[in-house]
Scaffold this active site. Structure first.
Site, PDB file in Angstrom:
ATOM      1  N   SER A 121       0.768  -1.186  -0.137  1.00 21.93           N
ATOM      2  CA  SER A 121       0.062   0.037   0.044  1.00 21.93           C
ATOM      3  C   SER A 121       0.863   1.011   0.164  1.00 21.93           C
ATOM      4  O   SER A 121       1.953   1.520   0.659  1.00 21.93           O
ATOM      5  CB  SER A 121      -1.013   0.098   1.318  1.00 21.93           C
ATOM      6  OG  SER A 121      -1.608   1.114   1.384  1.00 21.93           O
ATOM      7  N   TYR A 143      -3.191   5.584  -4.445  1.00 23.27           N
ATOM      8  CA  TYR A 143      -4.213   6.168  -4.592  1.00 23.27           C
ATOM      9  C   TYR A 143      -4.144   7.443  -5.139  1.00 23.27           C
ATOM     10  O   TYR A 143      -2.946   7.871  -5.549  1.00 23.27           O
ATOM     11  CB  TYR A 143      -4.561   6.812  -3.106  1.00 23.27           C
ATOM     12  CG  TYR A 143      -4.844   5.531  -2.165  1.00 23.27           C
ATOM     13  CD1 TYR A 143      -6.086   4.868  -1.896  1.00 23.27           C
ATOM     14  CD2 TYR A 143      -4.018   5.179  -1.068  1.00 23.27           C
ATOM     15  CE1 TYR A 143      -6.431   3.901  -1.091  1.00 23.27           C
ATOM     16  CE2 TYR A 143      -4.111   4.446  -0.191  1.00 23.27           C
ATOM     17  CZ  TYR A 143      -5.316   3.582  -0.207  1.00 23.27           C
ATOM     18  OH  TYR A 143      -5.727   2.675   0.776  1.00 23.27           O
ATOM     19  N   THR A 169      -6.222   2.298  -6.673  1.00 25.03           N
ATOM     20  CA  THR A 169      -7.484   2.425  -5.906  1.00 25.03           C
ATOM     21  C   THR A 169      -7.805   3.955  -5.982  1.00 25.03           C
ATOM     22  O   THR A 169      -7.152   4.858  -5.333  1.00 25.03           O
ATOM     23  CB  THR A 169      -7.088   1.942  -4.394  1.00 25.03           C
ATOM     24  OG1 THR A 169      -6.545   0.798  -4.385  1.00 25.03           O
ATOM     25  CG2 THR A 169      -8.472   2.128  -3.442  1.00 25.03           C
ATOM     26  N   LYS A 271      -8.316  -1.396  -9.035  1.00 26.39           N
ATOM     27  CA  LYS A 271      -9.002  -1.968  -7.776  1.00 26.39           C
ATOM     28  C   LYS A 271     -10.479  -1.052  -7.351  1.00 26.39           C
ATOM     29  O   LYS A 271     -10.522  -0.124  -7.308  1.00 26.39           O
ATOM     30  CB  LYS A 271      -8.072  -2.087  -6.742  1.00 26.39           C
ATOM     31  CG  LYS A 271      -8.418  -2.906  -5.407  1.00 26.39           C
ATOM     32  CD  LYS A 271      -7.529  -2.995  -4.383  1.00 26.39           C
ATOM     33  CE  LYS A 271      -7.869  -3.967  -3.223  1.00 26.39           C
ATOM     34  NZ  LYS A 271      -8.887  -3.440  -2.343  1.00 26.39           N
ATOM     35  N   HIS A 295     -13.644  -3.052  -1.215  1.00 27.98           N
ATOM     36  CA  HIS A 295     -12.627  -2.557  -0.206  1.00 27.98           C
ATOM     37  C   HIS A 295     -12.945  -2.970   1.298  1.00 27.98           C
ATOM     38  O   HIS A 295     -12.864  -2.377   2.126  1.00 27.98           O
ATOM     39  CB  HIS A 295     -12.588  -0.940  -0.175  1.00 27.98           C
ATOM     40  CG  HIS A 295     -12.210  -0.460  -1.436  1.00 27.98           C
ATOM     41  ND1 HIS A 295     -11.121  -0.751  -2.156  1.00 27.98           N
ATOM     42  CD2 HIS A 295     -13.017   0.220  -2.149  1.00 27.98           C
ATOM     43  CE1 HIS A 295     -10.987  -0.276  -3.323  1.00 27.98           C
ATOM     44  NE2 HIS A 295     -12.042   0.558  -3.491  1.00 27.98           N
TER      45      HIS A 295
END
Length: 417
Positions: A121, A143, A169, A271, A295
């Protein structure tokens, strides 16, 4: 060789580390972790409707086993997102893995040891350089935060570290309205914070002992978001950056794909896809794969379970790109059900975090082994010799189970055929 009594004295909480299921890993994590930390792992948004459905939906699907005809060896190896994996279970990126001092490094080592992909992440507590140094085939997750120059810098850093792909994401949120209350996440863990949280943390001496051995407190910063030569932001600093970044458009998705293709040339995965029309737009934007995911129930509550949405999406785009599924998998039979409905592989999140909390790297490996054993057992019962042979005919699926969200106009469907 140390006598057993001395080893026990050095670690008075030592127990048989092996566990046979994800459920046992979860229970050990619950007993080991302070309540706010464990709460952060199990929490879902609002009433928790989606997080509950993620797991309950699997129980609605039955199996159709054979009494004779089982094969003596079952092949679980597959290829997804350009990577060969020993079995179709991948590590989903999750933020700030401070449930164990080794965090994402331990998870990456476990992924490498078991021959699967590690998702890292943006908000990880360990740097992308530390994680790729383990030898794990790592996909870096980003992100949509910051300006475009900042995003390109982060992509370039990930590529230079040796990642094998990028996971985007774009619809993430941090629910502020959980019916049972949101777990407390401090800005940073310092002595003042430890004193304030002492009543909740003190009863979990095993967890404190782990960190005490390292001489470090749990790290809640995000090193992968640090600017060149600068300081890593805290979790809430990273969250503020996300809140102040305008949401992306489909043109932005296409831009992100193109930038990653120029920087790295490795797969780009989107995602969080729940709708057929979004899956088709993702293909049009140039993605190499999508993850059907809500999620883990942490976004918009009321979104259907991921397993309910995977077949309609895979039916429409699975012949063009790799489709994987993320959400609610707790056992090997869940994996087999998702594969039979069209997923190329599945990703796990909470399951490996519980293993990490229970026993570090070995706990994550234990979770992967338990899932692998369950996949093998299900294949045997179905008299299937390979994960590639699975199909809906191996399942008992009730009417109305699949949720085909966002069906596009017939003209668009015809153009895709």
């Amino acid at each position: 060789m140390k006598p057993a009594w001395l080893s026990k004295l050095e670690n008075p909480w030592k127990q048989n580390p092996w566990f046979e299921s994800v459920a046992v890993a979860q229970e050990r994590a619950r007993r080991r972790l302070p309540a706010p930390v464990y709460g952060a792992l199990v929490a879902g948004s609002e009433r928790g409707q989606t997080i509950e459905d993620n797991q309950a939906a699997f129980a609605e699907i039955g199996m159709a086993p054979h009494v004779v005809g089982q094969v003596s060896e079952r092949d679980m190896a597959t290829r997804v997102f350009g990577q060969d994996v020993s079995f179709p279970v991948l590590i989903s990126p999750t933020g700030v893995q401070a449930v164990h001092p080794d965090g994402e490094v331990a998870v990456a080592r476990a992924a490498a040891a078991r021959g699967t992909v590690m998702g890292l992440s943006n908000f990880a507590s360990k740097s992308v350089e530390e994680v790729t140094a383990t030898g794990a085939n790592t996909f870096f997750q980003m992100y949509w935060t910051g300006d475009r120059a900042t995003m390109i810098q982060r992509m370039t850093r990930a590529h230079d570290a040796g990642v094998k792909g990028l996971i985007a994401t774009l619809d993430w949120s941090f629910s502020m309205g959980r019916d049972w209350g949101s777990p407390e996440i401090p800005e940073k863990v310092d002595l003042k914070t430890m004193v304030r949280l002492a009543p909740k943390v003190a009863p979990k001496l095993r967890w404190l002992w782990q960190f005490g051995r390292t001489g470090e407190l749990p790290d809640l910063t995000a090193p992968n978001l640090a600017p060149p030569g600068g300081q890593a932001p805290t979790f809430f600093g990273a969250y503020y950056e996300w809140m102040t970044t305008p949401p992306p458009t489909w043109d932005d998705v296409a831009w992100m794909c193109e930038q990653w293709r120029q920087i790295s040339g490795t797969p780009f995965v989107l995602k969080g896809v729940c709708r057929v029309d979004d899956a088709l737009r993702a293909v049009d934007s140039g993605v190499d794969g999508i993850s059907v995911s809500n999620h883990g129930g942490n976004n918009l509550d009321g979104t259907p379970a991921a397993i309910r949405m995977v077949k309609p999406i895979a039916d429409h785009v699975g012949h063009q790109i790799d489709v994987v599924m993320d959400g609610g998998v707790r056992r090997g039979s869940d994996v087999v059900k998702a594969l039979a409905l069209g997923a190329k592989a599945i990703l796990i999140g909470r399951a490996y975090l519980w293993g990490l909390a229970a026993n570090g790297q070995a706990g994550v490996e234990n979770v992967l082994d338990a899932l692998r054993g369950g996949v093998d057992s299900a294949l045997r019962g179905l008299a299937v010799g390979s994960v590639h042979e699975l199909s809906p005919e191996h399942l008992l699926v009730p009417d109305g189970f699949h949720h085909e969200l966002g069906l596009p106009a017939k003209a668009h469907l015809a153009a895709q055929q």
